[in-house]
Design a protein around this motif. Structure first.
Motif, PDB file in Angstrom:
ATOM      1  N   GLY A  44     -28.321  25.770  34.346  1.00  0.00           N
ATOM      2  CA  GLY A  44     -29.070  25.103  35.408  1.00  0.00           C
ATOM      3  C   GLY A  44     -28.478  25.333  36.784  1.00  0.00           C
ATOM      4  N   GLY A  73     -32.765  34.605  39.499  1.00  0.00           N
ATOM      5  CA  GLY A  73     -32.158  34.057  40.707  1.00  0.00           C
ATOM      6  C   GLY A  73     -33.123  34.068  41.887  1.00  0.00           C
ATOM      7  N   GLY A 114     -33.973  38.765  37.939  1.00  0.00           N
ATOM      8  CA  GLY A 114     -34.978  38.194  38.832  1.00  0.00           C
ATOM      9  C   GLY A 114     -35.045  36.674  38.736  1.00  0.00           C
ATOM     10  N   LYS A 125     -26.107  28.474  41.493  1.00  0.00           N
ATOM     11  CA  LYS A 125     -26.923  28.890  40.350  1.00  0.00           C
ATOM     12  C   LYS A 125     -25.996  29.023  39.148  1.00  0.00           C
ATOM     13  CE  LYS A 125     -28.452  32.550  42.696  1.00  0.00           C
ATOM     14  NZ  LYS A 125     -29.175  33.783  43.052  1.00  0.00           N
ATOM     15  N   ASN A 140     -35.195  25.347  39.131  1.00  0.00           N
ATOM     16  CA  ASN A 140     -34.833  25.595  37.721  1.00  0.00           C
ATOM     17  C   ASN A 140     -36.048  26.001  36.903  1.00  0.00           C
ATOM     18  OD1 ASN A 140     -32.053  25.277  37.492  1.00  0.00           O
ATOM     19  ND2 ASN A 140     -32.203  23.042  37.374  1.00  0.00           N
ATOM     20  N   GLY A 160     -27.092  29.893  35.845  1.00  0.00           N
ATOM     21  CA  GLY A 160     -27.735  30.565  34.716  1.00  0.00           C
ATOM     22  C   GLY A 160     -28.311  29.563  33.721  1.00  0.00           C
TER      23      GLY A 160
END
Ligand code: ATP
Length: 313
Positions: A228, A254, A252, A223, A279, A225
């Protein structure tokens, strides 16, 4: 999908100011694993959540919110321990402060006896987070027991590292997760979290992190952020940019991301389509306040994708 973990009552302030002076707080609930269960349920996947709460109104609130989202709740009510509590405030317009009152909570007493017979065995996926083993020794033992049962039954094991520094250090988490890592089929984390599990690889070396942690039959998902996400599966590296959205609250994101990824996997979609949906879910979760309230339903996902097709950035 079956998951287990602590969900806390969440008291939060919409206005800026210190808790020393604020006149009031809103009440909500939040926990990484129940956030994920709700996110997946909204995308049409039957989900179950295993936990414990205190015999108090906040525990009732936690169970009611999760049940109301259509998640199957397997929750012991512990008369001797309170439901965990999280306070979220905004001391200034640009900072968020989180205070936990979870030590000794009902959920920290999770034990293998809380795992219902047959539930993990019948599930297609068992999802875990790195929060649970840091809650207590018995919660850690519960995670190990859950993995053992999943492996024996052929249930896929999914793990989001989800490091919470307030609960324990990176090295301690890496040691505890190291006990189950070989059984993990889907491993998800941010760069710093994956680096904790890949000694000798720096967190900026995304390809190195993915290749070091990949195994035959295991997908590793990074992940990133606002940048992408990336995934390595079957020796192939996939990268997908984030969506551009008006970000209001990234907490949240994630969990919504993993819900999107798992739902696409359970539908049999390929890795590129899993990442694309993940995404989109993560981005939509950023556009509303709350830890899980912004997890999208299929129509909201379609609207995001249709809007971008009409107005590409
Ligand atoms: P959290 O613990 O706050 O839930 P996380 O640290 O586990 O989040 P992030 O990498 O921050 O996870 O975000 C997960 C996914 O959400 C990203 O991979 C991306 O798809 C989406 N996302 C996060 N932040 C943004 C953003 N600013 N704009 C668009 N998408 C975002």
């Amino acid at each position: 999908m079956v998951t287990l973990g602590e969900t806390m009552a969440l008291m939060r302030s919409a206005v800026v100011g210190s808790l020393a002076h604020l006149p009031g707080l809103d009440v909500a609930v939040g926990g990484a694993e129940s956030n994920l269960a709700i996110g997946l349920r909204r995308l049409g996947v039957p989900t179950a959540w295993i936990s414990r709460v205190g015999d108090d109104p906040l525990g009732e609130r936690v169970m009611r919110e999760i049940l109301a989202e259509g998640v199957e709740v397997h929750c012991a009510i512990d008369p001797s321990r309170p439901t965990g509590l999280m306070l979220k405030s905004r001391p200034t317009a640009t900072t968020t402060r989180v205070d936990y009152y979870r030590a000794g909570s009902a959920a920290s007493a999770l034990s293998p006896a809380d795992l219902p017979d047959g539930l993990i065995e019948q599930a297609r996926v068992l999802h875990l987070s790195g929060i649970t083993p840091l809650l207590s020794r018995s919660a850690h033992t519960t995670m190990l027991a859950a993995v053992q049962r999943a492996v024996a039954a052929g249930t896929t094991v999914s793990l989001d590292v989800n490091h919470r520094a307030r609960l324990g250090g990176r090295d301690e988490l890496a040691r505890l997760l190291g006990e189950v890592l070989e059984y993990v089929d889907l491993l998800v984390g941010g760069p710093e979290e994956l680096a904790a599990l890949a000694p000798g690889v720096v967190e900026d070396d995304h390809r190195g992190l993915l290749t070091t942690l990949a195994r035959e039959g295991r997908q590793v998902v990074l992940k990133r952020g606002a940048d992408g996400a990336a995934a390595l599966a079957d020796g192939e590296l996939h990268e997908a940019p984030a969506h551009r959205v008006a970000v209001l609250d990234t907490v949240g994101a994630g969990d919504a991301f993993v819900a999107g990824y798992l739902s696409a996997q359970l539908e049999g979609l390929d890795v590129a389509a899993r990442l694309a949906r993940a995404n989109a879910c993560g981005a939509l979760a950023c556009t509303t306040p709350g830890d899980w309230e912004g997890a999208p339903r299929p129509a909201e996902l379609e609207a995001l994708l249709a809007g971008e097709a009409a107005d590409p950035v």
